[in-house]
Scaffold this motif. Sequence first.
Motif, PDB file in Angstrom:
ATOM      1  N   MET A   1      52.472  38.113  11.678  1.00 50.00           N
ATOM      2  CA  MET A   1      51.670  37.359  12.635  1.00 50.00           C
ATOM      3  C   MET A   1      50.194  37.438  12.221  1.00 50.00           C
ATOM      4  O   MET A   1      49.682  38.511  11.946  1.00 50.00           O
ATOM      5  N   THR A   2      49.534  36.280  12.194  1.00 47.16           N
ATOM      6  CA  THR A   2      48.126  36.268  11.827  1.00 47.16           C
ATOM      7  C   THR A   2      47.265  36.627  13.034  1.00 47.16           C
ATOM      8  O   THR A   2      47.615  36.329  14.178  1.00 47.16           O
ATOM      9  N   SER A   3      46.137  37.248  12.765  1.00 46.10           N
ATOM     10  CA  SER A   3      45.219  37.597  13.837  1.00 46.10           C
ATOM     11  C   SER A   3      44.315  36.412  14.152  1.00 46.10           C
ATOM     12  O   SER A   3      44.214  35.450  13.388  1.00 46.10           O
ATOM     13  N   ALA A   4      43.630  36.496  15.303  1.00 45.98           N
ATOM     14  CA  ALA A   4      42.700  35.440  15.677  1.00 45.98           C
ATOM     15  C   ALA A   4      41.585  35.301  14.645  1.00 45.98           C
ATOM     16  O   ALA A   4      41.154  34.187  14.323  1.00 45.98           O
ATOM     17  N   GLN A   5      41.118  36.409  14.098  1.00 42.54           N
ATOM     18  CA  GLN A   5      40.091  36.341  13.072  1.00 42.54           C
ATOM     19  C   GLN A   5      40.618  35.674  11.813  1.00 42.54           C
ATOM     20  O   GLN A   5      39.921  34.873  11.190  1.00 42.54           O
ATOM     21  N   ASP A   6      41.868  35.946  11.459  1.00 47.29           N
ATOM     22  CA  ASP A   6      42.472  35.293  10.301  1.00 47.29           C
ATOM     23  C   ASP A   6      42.568  33.786  10.516  1.00 47.29           C
ATOM     24  O   ASP A   6      42.353  33.003   9.580  1.00 47.29           O
ATOM     25  N   ARG A   7      42.894  33.382  11.741  1.00 48.31           N
ATOM     26  CA  ARG A   7      42.990  31.944  12.035  1.00 48.31           C
ATOM     27  C   ARG A   7      41.622  31.275  11.910  1.00 48.31           C
ATOM     28  O   ARG A   7      41.515  30.146  11.409  1.00 48.31           O
ATOM     29  N   LEU A   8      40.570  31.962  12.343  1.00 55.16           N
ATOM     30  CA  LEU A   8      39.230  31.403  12.187  1.00 55.16           C
ATOM     31  C   LEU A   8      38.851  31.314  10.716  1.00 55.16           C
ATOM     32  O   LEU A   8      38.308  30.292  10.265  1.00 55.16           O
TER      33      LEU A   8
END
Length: 251
Positions: A1-8
């Motif tokens: 699962m990707t983190s919110a920071q990774d998505r940004l």
Amino acid sequence: MTSAQDRLIAELAAWRTEGRRPRLWWRDDDAITRSPALDQLIGAAQGRPLALAVIPAALKPDLAGSLPETVTVLPHGYAHRNHEPADRKKAEFGAARVPDEALRDIAAGVSIVSEQFGPAFFPLFVPPWNRIAPDLARRLSELGLAGLSTYNDRAPGDPVPRLNTHVDILDWKQKRATGRAAFIGEDAAFDLLTDAFRRRRLGAEGTDTAEPVGLLTHHLDHDADSWTFLQALAGWDAFDWIDARSGLAAR
């Protein structure tokens, strides 16, 4: 699962792949005086452009002349006082006001802030609670105001020049329940940024892709986690930090 920071980070990478850079502007509300919280805000910004929305009727003399050149000052209503009945959402310039009376208050506030701050003043009107009656919004230009700043995407083709904010880092429901606001959390803040940038990159329906993304803060309500997040975000160089003047001109 990707983190919110990774998505940004992935969204910012998509902008780079397309040869573009997203733009971010920063508005902080409810300034009235020089305070430790305001000094912390200026320090957290690390020289990034910052728009400070000042409450004219509550303004203290120590604020004028004490701000760095990176700070632009905006008029934030007049007295930040609710005029709506109890069954409506709060607004200083909502539908309950007599229009001419409301416009006199706005004009008085603009006069106070422009006289106090001189070249740092920019006539972008920030209504308290981000609410203003549509008829009043359309008449702001009569007072020499360049535009309006509220919350959420401005509509494409809006006849009222706007530079809105889209990423509010505070949980206001908690303040209503406990009397103190709190940071929404790093994941939630990063997801708001990602979504706002993505809508502009993809040209999402109802989104004016020329409008820069707006970060919204309230220095008097920040907790420790809010300051930690802002300090870190100001260090990011993957988007262009722009001032309010440049943001409103980007149409």
